[in-house]
Design a protein around this motif. Structure first.
Motif, PDB file in Angstrom:
ATOM      1  N   LEU A 129      26.382  -8.771   4.925  1.00 37.55           N
ATOM      2  CA  LEU A 129      25.164  -8.125   4.635  1.00 37.55           C
ATOM      3  C   LEU A 129      24.225  -8.454   5.957  1.00 37.55           C
ATOM      4  O   LEU A 129      24.052  -9.933   6.142  1.00 37.55           O
ATOM      5  CB  LEU A 129      24.639  -8.663   3.239  1.00 37.55           C
ATOM      6  CG  LEU A 129      25.297  -8.428   2.038  1.00 37.55           C
ATOM      7  CD1 LEU A 129      26.364  -9.275   1.653  1.00 37.55           C
ATOM      8  CD2 LEU A 129      24.218  -8.324   0.778  1.00 37.55           C
ATOM      9  N   GLU A 130      23.671  -7.631   6.602  1.00 36.30           N
ATOM     10  CA  GLU A 130      22.672  -7.942   7.620  1.00 36.30           C
ATOM     11  C   GLU A 130      21.249  -7.214   7.259  1.00 36.30           C
ATOM     12  O   GLU A 130      21.077  -6.255   6.531  1.00 36.30           O
ATOM     13  CB  GLU A 130      23.013  -6.904   8.992  1.00 36.30           C
ATOM     14  CG  GLU A 130      24.241  -7.635   9.670  1.00 36.30           C
ATOM     15  CD  GLU A 130      23.777  -8.592  10.886  1.00 36.30           C
ATOM     16  OE1 GLU A 130      22.561  -8.980  10.960  1.00 36.30           O
ATOM     17  OE2 GLU A 130      24.732  -8.866  11.674  1.00 36.30           O
ATOM     18  N   GLY A 131      20.288  -7.919   7.541  1.00 32.91           N
ATOM     19  CA  GLY A 131      18.991  -7.492   7.178  1.00 32.91           C
ATOM     20  C   GLY A 131      17.737  -7.880   8.268  1.00 32.91           C
ATOM     21  O   GLY A 131      18.117  -9.195   8.846  1.00 32.91           O
ATOM     22  N   VAL A 132      16.643  -7.234   8.084  1.00 39.33           N
ATOM     23  CA  VAL A 132      15.640  -7.611   8.956  1.00 39.33           C
ATOM     24  C   VAL A 132      14.157  -7.177   8.105  1.00 39.33           C
ATOM     25  O   VAL A 132      14.206  -6.312   7.504  1.00 39.33           O
ATOM     26  CB  VAL A 132      15.573  -6.630  10.332  1.00 39.33           C
ATOM     27  CG1 VAL A 132      16.638  -7.143  11.318  1.00 39.33           C
ATOM     28  CG2 VAL A 132      15.669  -5.169   9.952  1.00 39.33           C
ATOM     29  N   LEU A 133      13.242  -8.236   8.208  1.00 38.71           N
ATOM     30  CA  LEU A 133      11.987  -8.056   7.732  1.00 38.71           C
ATOM     31  C   LEU A 133      11.123  -7.352   8.801  1.00 38.71           C
ATOM     32  O   LEU A 133      11.163  -7.715  10.091  1.00 38.71           O
ATOM     33  CB  LEU A 133      11.551  -9.352   7.323  1.00 38.71           C
ATOM     34  CG  LEU A 133       9.993  -9.294   6.552  1.00 38.71           C
ATOM     35  CD1 LEU A 133      10.002  -8.701   5.388  1.00 38.71           C
ATOM     36  CD2 LEU A 133       9.492 -10.955   6.643  1.00 38.71           C
ATOM     37  N   LEU A 134      10.622  -6.313   8.449  1.00 35.58           N
ATOM     38  CA  LEU A 134       9.758  -5.517   9.333  1.00 35.58           C
ATOM     39  C   LEU A 134       8.149  -5.349   8.874  1.00 35.58           C
ATOM     40  O   LEU A 134       7.942  -5.270   7.631  1.00 35.58           O
ATOM     41  CB  LEU A 134      10.296  -4.058   9.360  1.00 35.58           C
ATOM     42  CG  LEU A 134      11.917  -4.120  10.010  1.00 35.58           C
ATOM     43  CD1 LEU A 134      12.291  -2.534   9.533  1.00 35.58           C
ATOM     44  CD2 LEU A 134      11.900  -4.450  11.362  1.00 35.58           C
ATOM     45  N   ARG A 135       7.430  -5.376   9.907  1.00 36.73           N
ATOM     46  CA  ARG A 135       6.032  -5.053   9.676  1.00 36.73           C
ATOM     47  C   ARG A 135       5.841  -3.926  10.400  1.00 36.73           C
ATOM     48  O   ARG A 135       5.824  -3.547  11.565  1.00 36.73           O
ATOM     49  CB  ARG A 135       5.226  -6.085   9.971  1.00 36.73           C
ATOM     50  CG  ARG A 135       3.648  -5.708  10.102  1.00 36.73           C
ATOM     51  CD  ARG A 135       2.785  -7.059  10.620  1.00 36.73           C
ATOM     52  NE  ARG A 135       1.286  -6.546  10.594  1.00 36.73           N
ATOM     53  CZ  ARG A 135       0.714  -5.715  11.419  1.00 36.73           C
ATOM     54  NH1 ARG A 135       1.214  -5.293  12.366  1.00 36.73           N
ATOM     55  NH2 ARG A 135      -0.761  -5.535  11.309  1.00 36.73           N
ATOM     56  N   ARG A 136       5.343  -2.801   9.645  1.00 34.50           N
ATOM     57  CA  ARG A 136       5.120  -1.277  10.276  1.00 34.50           C
ATOM     58  C   ARG A 136       3.653  -1.355  10.898  1.00 34.50           C
ATOM     59  O   ARG A 136       2.664  -1.582  10.015  1.00 34.50           O
ATOM     60  CB  ARG A 136       5.242  -0.325   9.164  1.00 34.50           C
ATOM     61  CG  ARG A 136       5.270   1.135   9.855  1.00 34.50           C
ATOM     62  CD  ARG A 136       5.533   2.081   8.721  1.00 34.50           C
ATOM     63  NE  ARG A 136       5.434   3.309   9.190  1.00 34.50           N
ATOM     64  CZ  ARG A 136       5.609   4.687   8.733  1.00 34.50           C
ATOM     65  NH1 ARG A 136       5.766   4.498   7.116  1.00 34.50           N
ATOM     66  NH2 ARG A 136       5.565   5.943   9.081  1.00 34.50           N
ATOM     67  N   ASN A 137       3.533  -1.102  11.886  1.00 34.62           N
ATOM     68  CA  ASN A 137       1.935  -0.944  12.436  1.00 34.62           C
ATOM     69  C   ASN A 137       1.436   0.434  11.940  1.00 34.62           C
ATOM     70  O   ASN A 137       1.716   1.947  12.655  1.00 34.62           O
ATOM     71  CB  ASN A 137       2.307  -0.941  13.982  1.00 34.62           C
ATOM     72  CG  ASN A 137       2.491  -2.483  14.443  1.00 34.62           C
ATOM     73  OD1 ASN A 137       2.012  -3.358  13.843  1.00 34.62           O
ATOM     74  ND2 ASN A 137       3.318  -2.635  15.077  1.00 34.62           N
ATOM     75  N   VAL A 138       0.868   0.519  10.952  1.00 28.10           N
ATOM     76  CA  VAL A 138       0.575   1.879  10.205  1.00 28.10           C
ATOM     77  C   VAL A 138      -0.138   2.719  11.167  1.00 28.10           C
ATOM     78  O   VAL A 138      -0.071   3.889  11.150  1.00 28.10           O
ATOM     79  CB  VAL A 138      -0.390   1.429   9.023  1.00 28.10           C
ATOM     80  CG1 VAL A 138      -0.793   2.535   8.266  1.00 28.10           C
ATOM     81  CG2 VAL A 138       0.570   0.532   7.977  1.00 28.10           C
ATOM     82  N   ASP A 139      -1.349   2.169  11.907  1.00 29.30           N
ATOM     83  CA  ASP A 139      -2.177   3.103  12.554  1.00 29.30           C
ATOM     84  C   ASP A 139      -1.349   3.663  13.680  1.00 29.30           C
ATOM     85  O   ASP A 139      -1.768   4.621  14.248  1.00 29.30           O
ATOM     86  CB  ASP A 139      -3.056   2.115  13.134  1.00 29.30           C
ATOM     87  CG  ASP A 139      -4.347   1.588  12.399  1.00 29.30           C
ATOM     88  OD1 ASP A 139      -4.219   2.508  10.936  1.00 29.30           O
ATOM     89  OD2 ASP A 139      -4.788   0.639  12.286  1.00 29.30           O
ATOM     90  N   GLU A 140      -0.236   3.258  14.094  1.00 29.72           N
ATOM     91  CA  GLU A 140       0.743   3.537  15.130  1.00 29.72           C
ATOM     92  C   GLU A 140       1.668   4.650  14.780  1.00 29.72           C
ATOM     93  O   GLU A 140       1.934   5.291  15.608  1.00 29.72           O
ATOM     94  CB  GLU A 140       1.254   2.330  16.044  1.00 29.72           C
ATOM     95  CG  GLU A 140       0.191   1.425  16.619  1.00 29.72           C
ATOM     96  CD  GLU A 140      -0.642   1.971  17.756  1.00 29.72           C
ATOM     97  OE1 GLU A 140      -0.047   3.023  18.418  1.00 29.72           O
ATOM     98  OE2 GLU A 140      -1.526   1.620  18.316  1.00 29.72           O
ATOM     99  N   THR A 141       1.981   4.560  13.663  1.00 32.84           N
ATOM    100  CA  THR A 141       3.161   5.411  13.319  1.00 32.84           C
ATOM    101  C   THR A 141       3.238   6.675  12.501  1.00 32.84           C
ATOM    102  O   THR A 141       4.002   7.347  12.506  1.00 32.84           O
ATOM    103  CB  THR A 141       4.148   4.360  12.602  1.00 32.84           C
ATOM    104  OG1 THR A 141       3.459   3.962  11.427  1.00 32.84           O
ATOM    105  CG2 THR A 141       4.464   3.213  13.373  1.00 32.84           C
ATOM    106  N   ASN A 142       1.945   6.913  12.148  1.00 29.16           N
ATOM    107  CA  ASN A 142       1.682   8.431  11.665  1.00 29.16           C
ATOM    108  C   ASN A 142       1.962   9.389  12.513  1.00 29.16           C
ATOM    109  O   ASN A 142       1.385   9.377  13.656  1.00 29.16           O
ATOM    110  CB  ASN A 142       0.069   8.210  11.119  1.00 29.16           C
ATOM    111  CG  ASN A 142       0.082   7.706   9.617  1.00 29.16           C
ATOM    112  OD1 ASN A 142       1.028   7.845   8.788  1.00 29.16           O
ATOM    113  ND2 ASN A 142      -0.968   6.732   9.540  1.00 29.16           N
ATOM    114  N   SER A 143       2.666  10.352  12.185  1.00 31.82           N
ATOM    115  CA  SER A 143       3.067  11.509  13.227  1.00 31.82           C
ATOM    116  C   SER A 143       3.373  12.573  12.357  1.00 31.82           C
ATOM    117  O   SER A 143       3.751  12.370  11.141  1.00 31.82           O
ATOM    118  CB  SER A 143       3.982  11.146  14.384  1.00 31.82           C
ATOM    119  OG  SER A 143       5.345  10.605  13.457  1.00 31.82           O
TER     120      SER A 143
END
Length: 405
Positions: A391-405
């Motif tokens: 099992l591989e995993g990463v914790l991510l923080r999405r930069n909300v203001d940057e990723t809307n498209s």
């Protein structure tokens, strides 16, 4: 026991120094420059197959149309696969040129490697080029290259070929990841995170290219997993660029990689296996995989959440989830064990529906799908599973203001 004033003073200083060091440690933690995913690009081969008619194509192209009952069994598998379309480098013309790929008992490993050592880096280069175009920076700024594939083993490898195809610097630092399986897309993110956080101003290009030509062969009543594999796997490549401290004028962070880790379920090495034989790569997948995943996924996700900022107090349904779409049973198991709302698995199901299981590329396709959707959750996780059982995993923080498209 009484102590003198000089001891009180020393204790006070020690306490003060301890608090000072704690504040310094906290400050370092807050100011740490986390790895970020800066761009993602995909590529698929030109041959697109409709899942509902694939058994007819598969049995026809392998000269096995007379095996009516076996074709009907495959049709049922395809109908229950939750897949609509898949892509493959293989087509009727290619298979006419390489009948050894499906002729029973015909040695074909050498021919498969020769075929794939050309096609794997070519598709990887297309995906990487798309990622580089989105990133928008000169290719000369790529300092590290990580290449992931199950197929096309050769010396020199796909990493060397990609240096030429992409025009990378000759001193680019290369890592080649062969034969890891479906979790390797997250493995590459974990390695990239370590590289960029320990090498200031570095930029890592991940190129993951998967093709199931290594396992393609004629249907066999005595080895049903070939039919299962032929019903689920597709071809696809993905390029990902990872770095720290994005230049606010020329780069954007899609996701920060806050933590990355791996775990193996004990005594499960027999559950997912691959064997290289004279006529290609054989896979074995035990039916217990979904159950074993179900037993281990919640403890692993708890470990991931231990690395989220304490003040967030996030529930799983307040996060986004990029889960490897290995098949309906895998996606359903994760959903059930984590008590997720069905919409949390929608990106994984979308990738499964439109591409099938593309091994290590799959979870990165899911991340790409998530970043293209309107941002709701800031925090999330990406998970992938494979041989080991790993099992591989990463914790991510999405930069909300940057990723809307």
């Amino acid at each position: 026991m009484a102590v003198g004033p000089e001891v009180h003073s020393a204790m006070s200083n020690a306490d003060s120094n301890g608090k000072h060091h704690q504040r310094q440690d906290a400050s370092r933690s807050e100011s740490k420059h986390h790895a970020s995913i800066l761009a993602i690009g995909k590529a698929v081969p030109p041959n697109r197959y409709d899942q509902s008619t694939f058994p007819e194509f598969y049995f026809g192209v392998t000269n096995c149309s007379h095996k009516v009952e076996l074709q009907q069994r495959m049709q049922k598998i395809c109908d229950k696969s939750a897949i609509n379309t898949r892509y493959s480098i293989l087509n009727e013309e290619t298979l006419k040129q390489h009948p050894e790929f499906y002729t029973p008992g015909e040695p074909s490993m050498e021919q498969r490697h020769e075929f794939l050592e050309e096609e794997i880096p070519k598709l990887a280069a297309q995906a990487a080029t798309n990622a580089l175009k989105e990133w928008g920076r000169p290719v000369s700024e790529i300092t590290h290259l990580i290449v992931v594939t199950l197929s096309g083993v050769s010396i020199p490898g796909a990493d060397v070929r990609l240096v030429k195809l992409l025009g990378l610097r000759h001193d680019v630092q290369r890592i080649m990841l062969y034969m890891l399986g479906c979790y390797a897309g997250i493995t590459a993110l974990r390695i990239a995170k370590d590289l960029v956080e320990n090498n200031p101003n570095s930029r890592v290009l991940i190129a993951c290219s998967e093709m199931y030509a290594a396992t393609f062969r004629a249907p066999d009543e005595n080895y049903m997993y070939d039919i299962v594999g032929a019903s689920l796997f597709g071809d696809g490549a993905v390029g990902v660029i990872v770095g720290t401290n994005p230049n606010p004028l020329t780069e954007r962070s899609l996701f920060e990689i806050r933590w990355a880790g791996v775990s193996m379920a004990p005594d499960t090495a027999h559950v997912v296996q691959g064997k290289l034989k004279l006529d290609g790569l054989y896979f074995y997948l035990d039916k217990s995989l979904p159950m074993l995943l179900g037993e281990n996924i919640a403890p692993f996700c708890k470990k991931i959440m231990e690395h989220a900022p304490e003040q967030l107090h996030l529930s799983y349904n307040e996060m986004f989830w990029a889960v490897h779409p290995g098949g309906p049973a895998i996606v359903n198991t994760v959903e059930e064990q984590l008590n997720l709302d069905p919409e949390k698995m929608s990106a994984s199901r979308y990738v499964l529906e439109n591409y099938g299981n593309i091994s290590a590329s799959s979870v990165l396709y899911v991340l790409d799908e998530i970043r293209r959707r309107p941002a709701k959750e800031e925090w999330g996780a990406a998970l992938a599973f494979g041989p080991g059982v790993t099992l591989e995993g990463v914790l991510l923080r999405r930069n909300v203001d940057e990723t809307n498209s």
